[in-house]
Design a protein around this motif. Structure first.
Motif, PDB file in Angstrom:
ATOM      1  N   ASP A  32     -12.923 -67.423 -78.490  1.00 29.73           N
ATOM      2  CA  ASP A  32     -11.545 -67.907 -78.531  1.00 29.73           C
ATOM      3  C   ASP A  32     -11.380 -69.253 -77.833  1.00 29.73           C
ATOM      4  O   ASP A  32     -10.420 -69.465 -77.092  1.00 29.73           O
ATOM      5  CB  ASP A  32     -10.623 -66.858 -77.895  1.00 29.73           C
TER       6      ASP A  32
ATOM      7  N   ASN B  99      -7.364 -71.393 -78.683  1.00 28.68           N
ATOM      8  CA  ASN B  99      -7.189 -70.068 -78.108  1.00 28.68           C
ATOM      9  C   ASN B  99      -6.020 -69.375 -78.782  1.00 28.68           C
ATOM     10  O   ASN B  99      -4.861 -69.625 -78.465  1.00 28.68           O
ATOM     11  CB  ASN B  99      -6.958 -70.177 -76.593  1.00 28.68           C
TER      12      ASN B  99
ATOM     13  N   ALA C 136      -8.100 -62.512 -82.603  1.00 28.77           N
ATOM     14  CA  ALA C 136      -9.565 -62.489 -82.725  1.00 28.77           C
ATOM     15  C   ALA C 136     -10.040 -61.150 -83.263  1.00 28.77           C
ATOM     16  O   ALA C 136     -10.937 -61.087 -84.114  1.00 28.77           O
ATOM     17  CB  ALA C 136     -10.202 -62.791 -81.376  1.00 28.77           C
TER      18      ALA C 136
END
Length: 322
Positions: A40, A65, A71
């Motif tokens: 990330d 991020n 994710a």
């Protein structure tokens, strides 16, 4: 038919911890057929380590991020196993056949959508009593669980707007609403090293409070919604107060328009009976939220990486939520 397993690990600036997690996972007696690591946006050399030390692991670096939940969703849609294993970049099975036992349980129990491993943390918490028989729980813990892909495809991905925390509760409530079970396997231990990197208590309190409210707006049946929103607010406010004066409640109050917008966008309430069953499980069999106040003498370590796993005290009964 033997179920195949894909493993998904999200990481952010925890290269050394990730090395241990991957090494332990790849030495399972029945390792996953594929492993994907979603980075990330790390800046600690994680990418170089992955390319040099784990060339067989699929490594994807996100350009920014986007959060743990995004994710995990990315990992789910970009893998092909019948089951999806989720471990954190600082967690791993304690026994070499831990994953194999999780898979065997799903194979033998088609009504079970997810198995929750027993989590042992560096601060002395053991979530479930070791030696107990498998039992139903309201949610699994993100750092150690196995999901049946077909069940997840039926109820949908995580809400990406949650960003971090609380996605497990929402997913499991939907699974219970769809007629599935979530079962704890107390003898399948996952050690969570709980790296301090990236942990911010104030942020965790905010997202716990915020995301509980979003879940209620999205999933609670209409007849119970007002009461449950009030209950979720009061319960989280009390938890925040126990940690001393904080600005968390004010931040959540300011976020109420966003909370309502996200919750209504995803609103798909479960049935009243399923919701009450989930609440009952949350009161009687929920994973613990804090280490036990008193600790027993440390247990003898077995097959533990050097300097990475202190012995943990064991709780005498199924842990309950606050």
């Amino acid at each position: 038919m033997t179920l195949t397993v894909s493993a998904v690990i999200a990481t952010y600036n925890r290269g050394p911890e990730l090395r241990i997690a991957l090494t332990r996972l790849m030495t399972q007696t029945t390792p996953p057929m594929e492993i994907i690591v979603i980075d990330d946006g790390s800046s600690d050399g994680t990418g170089a380590m992955m390319r040099a030390e784990f060339p067989t692991v699929r490594y994807v670096r996100q350009p920014h991020n986007g959060g743990l939940i995004l994710a995990r969703n990315f990992g789910f849609v970009n893998t092909a196993g019948d089951c999806i294993l989720s471990v954190d970049d600082d967690s791993w099975f304690e026994d070499p056949d831990g994953l194999a036992r999780c898979v065997a349980y799903l194979e033998q129990n088609p009504e079970v959508a997810a198995v929750a491993c027993n989590i042992e943390t560096r601060d002395g918490l053991v979530y479930f009593p070791k030696g107990a028989a498998p039992f139903d729980v309201p949610w699994y813990v993100g750092c150690g669980h196995l999901l049946r892909r077909s069940a997840v495809e039926r109820v949908g991905l995580y809400m990406p707007e949650l960003y971090r925390q609380g996605e497990e509760k929402d997913r499991c409530l939907r699974l219970v609403g769809a007629g599935y079970r979530v079962v704890a396997l107390p003898d399948v231990m996952v050690y969570h090293d709980k790296s301090e990197k990236g942990r911010k208590p104030g942020m965790e309190r905010f997202y716990n409070h915020r995301n509980d409210l979003i879940r209620e707006v999205a999933r609670c049946p209409s007849p119970l919604l007002a009461w449950r929103l009030a209950r979720a607010w009061a319960g989280n406010s009390w938890k925040n107060l126990r940690h001393g004066p904080r600005m968390t409640d004010l931040k959540v109050l300011l976020a109420l328009p966003q909370i309502l917008r996200i919750g209504l966008k995803h609103r798909a309430p479960v049935g009243v009976e399923a919701y009450r069953r989930w609440l009952h499980l949350a009161k009687t069999a929920a994973p613990a939220s804090a280490p036990p106040p008193e600790r027993r003498p440390a247990e003898k370590a077995v097959n533990r990486p050097a300097a990475s796993r202190p012995a943990a005290a064991e709780r005498p009964s199924p842990a309950r939520s606050d």
